[in-house]
Enzyme design. Structure first.
Site, PDB file in Angstrom:
ATOM      1  N   VAL A   1      31.225  34.745  48.650  1.00  0.00           N
ATOM      2  CA  VAL A   1      32.188  35.051  49.614  1.00  0.00           C
ATOM      3  C   VAL A   1      33.191  34.057  49.322  1.00  0.00           C
ATOM      4  O   VAL A   1      33.408  32.764  49.436  1.00  0.00           O
ATOM      5  CB  VAL A   1      31.769  35.101  51.019  1.00  0.00           C
ATOM      6  N   HIS A   2      34.736  34.385  48.977  1.00  0.00           N
ATOM      7  CA  HIS A   2      35.693  33.530  48.896  1.00  0.00           C
ATOM      8  C   HIS A   2      37.037  34.129  49.169  1.00  0.00           C
ATOM      9  O   HIS A   2      38.127  33.349  49.134  1.00  0.00           O
ATOM     10  CB  HIS A   2      35.690  32.946  47.746  1.00  0.00           C
TER      11      HIS A   2
END
Ligand code: UD1
Ligand code: UDP
Length: 386
Positions: A218-219
């Site tokens: 997740v980014h």
């Protein structure tokens, strides 16, 4: 001999550049000289140096040290630095990858100096201009001379934006050439998968040999910077791991690590930290991540690259976004768009983990033949050597 200037800065660009540098080294050493500029957008060893070391990318000739910051400062500093280097090096063309601020800076500096841009990963669109990447890739495509699209969808997107597909040489910014060439990331996954099996011990180190696990990354700014979305994601991970007794491995991007304490509900954070099934680890090197991708049961991600690599390793993927540039994955039935909706993530998990349903999923070779980089180098040499 022609001189090309390669501009990289963020993790996925160093990885993509490895395929082109390898093709130059192995097949075009007497024809193409590559000068590498690292903008310094990513700078932690595990976001930058590890990829030079593992993937054999030649050391950068210049590092602009742009670092992190607001878009204007970060991009502006890169433009200034890139302009100086282009004036000094006088290359025949500039190679840009993908859609980051390093790509945008390279596109602006290069086009104002009237040099041709080679854009690798051209034509991808999310049709969501709230994404900084969508703005970067549209600008870069429209300033490019050679546009290399990994997918047919990318070529069609460019055609719809007015690019002519039958232009003839000599190619220029006003008479650009669009190619459908396959994906340099696929080249890399094929090339490095055996080395990764031998060199990476990550699965054993995490105690996951023979166990089922989910790989998560997740980014995306929309997920890290909006507390409600980040909480929904981690609630989904926590609830699925507890209900299904399944491990999660989360190599966390520094952008996300930095906001966890601030944005996650303290009780949720405590339960996540106390859950031995959820392993939050630092960003993984390339050998480790492709071992995780090839050994996991399923991938959950908002990353563009990780989505595709899941496909390369024939793993189903839940996309933690509302849209994707890689629409083929959804069309093939291997990917489901669940955004950050907890119920949709749970439903997608049940669906994709049900082997009798997913047994028939096909993973046709829609990303080329593993030789995209060689094709690109051949075209770059032919177009700019006269
Ligand atoms: C950038 C790209 C994104 C790409 C991603 C790949 C843009 C606008 N975004 O997002 O398209 O998917 O790279 O990973 O270019 N940080 C560190 N150490 C580092 C690098 C970053 O701690 O080595 C932290 C900093 O707090 C920084 C934050 O991560 O502010 C975001 O970094 P930045 O490069 O601005 O964007 P990414 O989210 O990494
Ligand atoms: N990647 C990696 N370690 C990680 C997460 C990702 O090496 O911990 C690699 C991944 O295998 C892929 C690339 O980084 O090749 C994707 O980059 P990222 O997810 O940062 O950005 P995006 O592709 O979304 O732009």
């Amino acid at each position: 001999m022609i001189k090309v200037l390669t501009i990289i800065g963020a993790r996925p660009q160093i990885i993509k550049a490895a395929a082109i540098s390898r093709a130059i080294r192995n097949h075009f050493a007497d024809k193409i000289k590559e000068v590498i500029v690292h903008t310094g957008q990513h700078y932690d060893d595990n976001m930058s140096k590890v990829f030079f070391d593992e993937l054999g990318v030649p050391k950068d000739d210049y590092n602009l040290g742009a670092g992190s910051g607001n878009h204007g400062r970060q991009t502006g500093q890169m433009i200034e630095g890139i302009e100086k280097i282009i004036l000094q090096e006088k290359p025949q063309c500039i190679i840009l990858y993908g859609d980051t601020n390093s790509t945008l800076a390279g596109a602006i500096a290069t086009s104002k100096l009237h040099l041709p841009i080679v854009h690798i990963e051209a034509g991808l669109r999310s049709f969501n201009k709230n994404m900084p990447e969508e703005i970067n890739r549209i600008c870069c495509d429209h300033l490019s001379t050679l546009l290399f699209s990994p997918t047919k969808t990318g070529v069609n997107n460019l055609a719809k934006e007015g690019f002519k597909l039958d232009n003839k040489p000599a190619y220029t910014i006003d008479n650009p050439k669009v190619y459908h060439c396959g994906d340099v990331m696929y080249d890399n996954s094929l090339y490095f998968s055996e080395a990764a099996k031998k060199k990476s011990k990550i699965v054993e180190q995490l105690g996951l040999s023979g166990k089922k696990f989910i790989l998560v990354t997740v980014h995306r700014d929309v997920n890290t910077d909006q507390s409600a979305r980040l909480n929904a994601l981690f609630e989904a991970f926590q609830e699925i791991s507890s209900a299904e007794n399944i491990n999660f491995v989360i190599p966390l991007h520094p952008r996300t690590s930095k906001v966890l304490d601030e944005h996650l509900n303290p009780d949720l954070l405590k339960s996540i930290r106390g859950n031995s099934l959820i392993k939050i680890i630092p960003p993984a090197g390339f050998f480790d991540i492709i071992q995780l991708e090839s050994n996991c049961s399923l991938v959950m991600t908002d990353s563009g690259g990780v989505q595709k690599e899941a496909y390369f390793f024939h793993k189903p993927v839940i996309i933690l976004r509302s849209e994707t540039e890689w629409v083929e994955l959804v069309e093939q039935g291997c990917a489901i768009l669940a955004d950050t909706d907890k119920q949709q993530i749970k439903d997608a998990y049940s669906f994709l983990m049900n082997k009798s349903r997913t047994y028939g999923i096909k993973y046709p070779a829609i990303f080329g033949d593993g030789k995209a980089a060689e094709f690109i180098c051949k075209e770059v040499f032919e177009q700019f050597s006269t």
